[in-house]
Write a protein that holds these residues in place. Structure first.
Motif, PDB file in Angstrom:
ATOM      1  N   LEU A   1       1.488   4.174  -4.999  1.00 28.24           N
ATOM      2  CA  LEU A   1       2.681   4.555  -4.246  1.00 28.24           C
ATOM      3  C   LEU A   1       3.045   3.415  -3.161  1.00 28.24           C
ATOM      4  O   LEU A   1       4.294   3.185  -3.153  1.00 28.24           O
ATOM      5  CB  LEU A   1       2.708   6.029  -3.501  1.00 28.24           C
ATOM      6  CG  LEU A   1       2.525   7.089  -4.822  1.00 28.24           C
ATOM      7  CD1 LEU A   1       2.155   8.456  -4.255  1.00 28.24           C
ATOM      8  CD2 LEU A   1       3.706   7.268  -5.459  1.00 28.24           C
TER       9      LEU A   1
ATOM     10  N   PHE B   1       1.979   0.663  -2.605  1.00 33.36           N
ATOM     11  CA  PHE B   1       2.202  -0.836  -3.198  1.00 33.36           C
ATOM     12  C   PHE B   1       3.536  -0.946  -3.712  1.00 33.36           C
ATOM     13  O   PHE B   1       4.107  -1.793  -3.681  1.00 33.36           O
ATOM     14  CB  PHE B   1       1.199  -0.734  -4.115  1.00 33.36           C
ATOM     15  CG  PHE B   1       0.760  -2.374  -4.416  1.00 33.36           C
ATOM     16  CD1 PHE B   1       0.245  -3.149  -3.743  1.00 33.36           C
ATOM     17  CD2 PHE B   1       1.635  -2.714  -5.676  1.00 33.36           C
ATOM     18  CE1 PHE B   1      -0.211  -4.398  -4.413  1.00 33.36           C
ATOM     19  CE2 PHE B   1       1.598  -3.987  -6.284  1.00 33.36           C
ATOM     20  CZ  PHE B   1       0.481  -4.866  -5.315  1.00 33.36           C
ATOM     21  N   SER B   2       3.932   0.102  -4.356  1.00 25.73           N
ATOM     22  CA  SER B   2       5.311  -0.226  -5.162  1.00 25.73           C
ATOM     23  C   SER B   2       6.535   0.182  -4.218  1.00 25.73           C
ATOM     24  O   SER B   2       7.497   0.065  -4.822  1.00 25.73           O
ATOM     25  CB  SER B   2       5.309   0.753  -6.398  1.00 25.73           C
ATOM     26  OG  SER B   2       5.317   2.138  -6.094  1.00 25.73           O
ATOM     27  N   ALA B   3       6.252   0.834  -3.156  1.00 22.76           N
ATOM     28  CA  ALA B   3       7.438   1.225  -2.427  1.00 22.76           C
ATOM     29  C   ALA B   3       8.062   0.096  -1.806  1.00 22.76           C
ATOM     30  O   ALA B   3       7.540  -0.980  -1.333  1.00 22.76           O
ATOM     31  CB  ALA B   3       6.955   2.077  -1.124  1.00 22.76           C
ATOM     32  N   ALA B   4       9.447   0.097  -1.482  1.00 26.93           N
ATOM     33  CA  ALA B   4      10.365  -0.896  -0.901  1.00 26.93           C
ATOM     34  C   ALA B   4      10.335  -0.529   0.603  1.00 26.93           C
ATOM     35  O   ALA B   4      10.801   0.298   0.951  1.00 26.93           O
ATOM     36  CB  ALA B   4      11.587  -1.243  -1.412  1.00 26.93           C
ATOM     37  N   GLY B   5       9.536  -1.333   1.318  1.00 26.63           N
ATOM     38  CA  GLY B   5       9.553  -1.072   2.689  1.00 26.63           C
ATOM     39  C   GLY B   5       8.423   0.050   3.002  1.00 26.63           C
ATOM     40  O   GLY B   5       7.502   0.206   2.321  1.00 26.63           O
TER      41      GLY B   5
ATOM     42  N   LEU C   1       6.459   3.635   3.321  1.00 25.93           N
ATOM     43  CA  LEU C   1       6.734   4.920   2.760  1.00 25.93           C
ATOM     44  C   LEU C   1       6.241   6.040   3.566  1.00 25.93           C
ATOM     45  O   LEU C   1       5.275   6.015   4.040  1.00 25.93           O
ATOM     46  CB  LEU C   1       5.728   4.781   1.233  1.00 25.93           C
ATOM     47  CG  LEU C   1       5.839   5.857   0.454  1.00 25.93           C
ATOM     48  CD1 LEU C   1       7.180   5.958  -0.291  1.00 25.93           C
ATOM     49  CD2 LEU C   1       4.768   5.945  -0.708  1.00 25.93           C
TER      50      LEU C   1
END
Lengths: 167, 236, 167
Positions: free
Chosen positions: C10, C12-16, C18
């Motif tokens: 989660l 890892f894939s977040a933009a900025g 989390l």
């Protein structure tokens, strides 16, 4: 400092795919092959330590992606936009037949493809080729999204190519 | 309507959202009848397709014009097959209408297959997610023609009509008139082609029209000694 | 599947960054404390396996950062220049309408275009044509970026509007 780790940090910090030539600029005295080796070593380390991501070879270079099995959890976070079956059909025609005009797409599908073309353009999965008449091609983004390194990775469609030579 | 027809109607209503077009309906019918494309019996398929169109109409479901186009094409095709013309439609002739339909269907089936292949690949943002990036602006390296055209389109949506009027012609006569006036502010006499910055025909035509307009409102006089000789514009 | 790994994927894939509450939404039956524990375990794994990144707690939530000692390499990584949507619009107007004055661009866009023009000039996508009034034209670099051989290769606007205007 280990070259392998510098390569990791570089790909990790890049926004999107990082081209090998960018890595070669920063890390001197290594070859493309060295990068590929480092990447496969890193992926081995991730696998062994149970990490949820890998480095993938994309058309434009290397990029980090998560493993498929975590997708159900990530989807709720990202609310991904889905491609309609119609858009997928249009994408398939363009991928196998690019560059091609809207008319070709319409003829093969037997229906008007305007709204699909619009949505694919918006998602940057297709682009307009310079020149006239207006013709469409798939993009690097398309390759990235479908995990292809080039269009020749697409499975052979047999008779299809015979029926329609490229424009 | 006969019971069978009603039955079919319901079946179609249930399936309707998944049809991507008339060719998709035909492929569905062919499969349902257990025909193959290579060994296709056209008449029953045509009848069933027409029944589908009819049931959609009865239900007042809006059909895309392509579905109706296909219906009229199929009616024509069936009439070809039924007419005792003596011609044999056995699939060997290149102009054979049945062969034409088969080829259309083969091509469409290939594309359907290809799109399901694509869809079965692990897709980015559906099955694999890239490492997050907060960038929302377009990287220069990733700029595409589509971006450029869409930017213009969005612009048009914002400022409405005026934009397209201006953009429709890359050479506005008013701009060329302004250019001519600029040139005539330092010279009393210029050549028409001095007002043209590109070598494009459209601009030359634009310059000529600009000159005519300026002559009409008595800003310049147009001089040409012989046919096809140099055209001069003289300040008035 | 391990909660810790889901948390990793989660973030890892977040933009900025989390936020914890986003994680709590996706992974039920855990507490803020569990997240903090998972993150510190993950950081332990990264450290032990010699990874070049860590998860950091920021005010907005958790985010990945690379270790400081790799910064010199990352800084020398070509930082891709970016174009704002406004600049793209200005560029499109100039491409289809060049040479044209700032006033033309402003009139068409209905807003002042000074900063976009500056940025486009800096990126050498447009240039100033000698003479008065000052007029802008696209450059060779513009053609390169868009893969055009000349401006006459620009796709037909009418055809594009047919597609996009059908709403």
């Amino acid at each position: 400092m280990d070259t392998r780790e510098i390569i990791e940090a570089l790909i990790f910090s890049a926004a999107g795919a990082l081209a090998s030539r960018e890595i070669l600029k920063v890390v001197p005295d290594i070859s493309e092959g060295d990068i590929a080796d480092a990447v496969s070593e890193l992926n081995g380390i991730y696998k062994d330590s149970g990490r949820t991501f890998r480095i993938e070879r994309a058309s434009a270079g290397y990029m980090y992606v998560t493993l498929e099995r975590y997708a159900p959890f990530l989807r709720s976070l990202h609310n991904p936009s889905r491609l309609s079956p119609a858009a997928l059909e249009v994408l398939a025609v363009i991928a196998y037949r690019c560059p091609c005009t809207k008319q070709t797409v319409d003829t093969i599908r037997g229906v008007d493809s305007s709204s699909s073309l619009k949505s694919l353009l918006k998602h940057q999965l297709i682009d307009v080729k310079p020149g006239k008449p207006m013709r469409y091609v798939t993009t690097e983004r398309f390759l990235e999204v479908f995990g292809l390194t080039s269009l020749s990775d697409l499975p052979d469609l047999g008779q299809f190519e015979e029926l329609f030579g490229s424009e | 309507m006969n019971p069978e027809g009603t039955n079919m109607m319901h079946e179609f209503v249930l399936h309707l959202p998944s049809f991507e077009g008339p060719l998709d309906v035909l492929l569905y019918l062919i499969e349902k009848n257990r025909f193959t494309l290579e060994d296709l019996e056209v008449c029953p398929i045509v009848d069933q397709y027409l029944a589908y169109i009819e049931s959609m109409r009865t239900l007042d479901i809006a059909l895309a014009s392509e579905f109706l186009d296909m219906a009229s094409y199929l009616i024509w095709l069936k009439s070809c097959l039924l007419l005792p013309t003596g011609e044999v439609l056995d699939g060997s002739d290149a102009n054979n209408p049945v062969q034409e339909l088969k080829e259309m269907l083969i091509a469409y089936r290939a594309i359907k297959q290809a799109s399901s292949d694509l869809s079965s690949r692990p897709m980015l943002f559906r099955d694999r997610f890239p490492r997050g990036t907060a960038h929302t602006e377009q990287s220069l390296a990733a700029l595409s023609m589509g971006n450029l055209l869409q930017a213009l389109h969005e612009l048009k949506g914002r400022t409405r009509k005026y934009v397209m009027d201006v953009l429709a012609s890359r050479f506005s006569i008013h701009e060329i008139m302004a250019r001519i006036q600029g040139l005539l502010s330092t010279n009393n006499k210029i050549r028409l082609e001095d007002a043209v910055t590109s070598r494009e025909r459209m601009e030359l035509i634009g310059a000529f029209m600009a000159a005519l307009e300026m002559s009409r409102v008595a800003l310049v006089r147009i001089l040409q000694r012989r046919v096809f000789s140099v055209i001069y514009l003289v300040k008035r």
